[in-house]
Structures are given as structure tokens and as C-alpha cells.
Design a protein around this motif. Structure first.
Motif, PDB file in Angstrom:
ATOM      1  N   ASN A  67       1.600 -16.010   9.782  1.00 28.64           N
ATOM      2  CA  ASN A  67       2.003 -17.272  10.405  1.00 28.64           C
ATOM      3  C   ASN A  67       2.994 -18.036   9.535  1.00 28.64           C
ATOM      4  OD1 ASN A  67       0.719 -17.235  12.942  1.00 28.64           O
ATOM      5  ND2 ASN A  67      -1.224 -17.800  12.017  1.00 28.64           N
ATOM      6  N   GLU A  68       2.775 -18.017   8.221  1.00 25.40           N
ATOM      7  CA  GLU A  68       3.724 -18.674   7.309  1.00 25.40           C
ATOM      8  C   GLU A  68       5.063 -17.936   7.327  1.00 25.40           C
ATOM      9  OE1 GLU A  68       5.366 -21.346   4.573  1.00 25.40           O
ATOM     10  OE2 GLU A  68       3.673 -21.499   5.941  1.00 25.40           O
ATOM     11  N   GLY A  69       5.023 -16.615   7.291  1.00 29.48           N
ATOM     12  CA  GLY A  69       6.258 -15.835   7.355  1.00 29.48           C
ATOM     13  C   GLY A  69       7.003 -16.049   8.659  1.00 29.48           C
ATOM     14  N   GLU A  84       9.389  -8.865  14.195  1.00 32.41           N
ATOM     15  CA  GLU A  84       8.487  -7.913  13.545  1.00 32.41           C
ATOM     16  C   GLU A  84       7.183  -8.578  13.127  1.00 32.41           C
ATOM     17  OE1 GLU A  84      10.405  -5.511  10.559  1.00 32.41           O
ATOM     18  OE2 GLU A  84      12.096  -5.113  11.890  1.00 32.41           O
ATOM     19  N   ILE A  85       7.272  -9.794  12.613  1.00 32.30           N
ATOM     20  CA  ILE A  85       6.070 -10.531  12.226  1.00 32.30           C
ATOM     21  C   ILE A  85       5.245 -10.864  13.463  1.00 32.30           C
ATOM     22  CG2 ILE A  85       5.247 -12.703  11.233  1.00 32.30           C
ATOM     23  CD1 ILE A  85       7.662 -12.499   9.264  1.00 32.30           C
ATOM     24  N   SER A  86       5.902 -11.287  14.531  1.00 34.12           N
ATOM     25  CA  SER A  86       5.190 -11.591  15.790  1.00 34.12           C
ATOM     26  C   SER A  86       4.477 -10.363  16.328  1.00 34.12           C
ATOM     27  CB  SER A  86       6.168 -12.122  16.840  1.00 34.12           C
ATOM     28  OG  SER A  86       6.659 -13.376  16.479  1.00 34.12           O
ATOM     29  N   ALA A  87       5.118  -9.219  16.247  1.00 33.49           N
ATOM     30  CA  ALA A  87       4.506  -7.987  16.729  1.00 33.49           C
ATOM     31  C   ALA A  87       3.265  -7.635  15.917  1.00 33.49           C
ATOM     32  CB  ALA A  87       5.508  -6.834  16.689  1.00 33.49           C
ATOM     33  N   PHE A  88       3.339  -7.859  14.611  1.00 30.47           N
ATOM     34  CA  PHE A  88       2.180  -7.586  13.749  1.00 30.47           C
ATOM     35  C   PHE A  88       1.051  -8.558  14.070  1.00 30.47           C
ATOM     36  CE2 PHE A  88       0.869  -6.792   9.026  1.00 30.47           C
ATOM     37  CZ  PHE A  88      -0.262  -6.124   9.446  1.00 30.47           C
ATOM     38  N   LEU A  89       1.393  -9.819  14.289  1.00 31.42           N
ATOM     39  CA  LEU A  89       0.374 -10.797  14.699  1.00 31.42           C
ATOM     40  C   LEU A  89      -0.298 -10.363  15.997  1.00 31.42           C
ATOM     41  CD1 LEU A  89       2.143 -14.160  13.821  1.00 31.42           C
ATOM     42  CD2 LEU A  89      -0.150 -13.469  13.047  1.00 31.42           C
ATOM     43  N   ALA A  90       0.483  -9.898  16.945  1.00 35.24           N
ATOM     44  CA  ALA A  90      -0.080  -9.441  18.218  1.00 35.24           C
ATOM     45  C   ALA A  90      -0.986  -8.234  17.998  1.00 35.24           C
ATOM     46  CB  ALA A  90       1.042  -9.105  19.190  1.00 35.24           C
ATOM     47  N   GLU A  91      -0.575  -7.344  17.124  1.00 32.26           N
ATOM     48  CA  GLU A  91      -1.384  -6.168  16.790  1.00 32.26           C
ATOM     49  C   GLU A  91      -2.755  -6.582  16.242  1.00 32.26           C
ATOM     50  OE1 GLU A  91      -1.059  -2.789  13.333  1.00 32.26           O
ATOM     51  OE2 GLU A  91       0.788  -3.316  14.380  1.00 32.26           O
TER      52      GLU A  91
END
Length: 94
Positions: A67-69, A84-91
Motif C-alpha cells: 500500500n505504501e509502494g 504491478e503493485i496493484s496486481a500483487f495486492l489483488a493476488e
């Protein structure tokens, strides 16, 4: 290399990547933190720090880091990192 240029965030980041590849995630986390202390806008350090946190079964900490990134990458207009960060969060279901 690190002593030659302690202001270069790439050096601790690359060393962290090597530690993570060897499953030495605690050491990797410290080095990702070093990279982020030098450059808090090093968006991929957030992503890979979160990967190490997940490997250590610390998903909630990983979500906080992501979330910070995400916040920083969006503020900087770095759409690729934000995606890419959003996709990892969704994962992670966040």
C-alpha cells in the motif's frame, strides 16, 4: 561497492535480491529497508520487500508495504510500478 557509494539504493536492492533468491528473507528485508531509506521512491523495493514478507508468512505486513509502494508510485506517476503493485495486492486479496 556499497562502501564506495553508500547513496546508491541500487546496491542494497541488488544484494537484497540475491538474499531473497537464496531464501534468506530476513537479510533481504533489512537490505530492502536500506534501499528505501536511501530512496523512499524506489517502487520496486516495496514490491520485492513484500515478496519476502509473504515468503515469511507475513501477509499483513506485505499488504502494508504494498500500500505504501502503491501510494508512492501513484504520486510519482509511475503507472507500471503502480499496476504491478496493484496486481500483487489483488493476488493477496487486498
Amino acid at each position: 561497492m556499497r562502501e564506495a557509494d553508500p547513496s546508491d539504493p541500487d546496491i542494497p536492492y541488488m544484494i537484497a535480491q540475491e538474499h531473497a533468491a537464496q531464501s534468506a528473507h530476513d537479510q533481504a528485508l533489512a537490505l530492502f529497508d536500506d534501499a528505501l531509506a536511501i530512496d523512499p521512491h524506489y517502487h520496486y523495493a516495496y514490491y520485492h520487500k513484500a515478496r519476502s514478507l509473504v515468503a515469511l508468512e507475513r501477509e499483513q505486513d506485505a499488504i502494508e508495504v504494498l500500500n505504501e509502494g502503491l501510494r508512492r508510485s501513484q504520486m510519482a506517476g509511475d503507472a507500471k510500478a503502480a499496476n504491478e503493485i496493484s496486481a500483487f495486492l489483488a493476488e493477496l486479496g487486498a
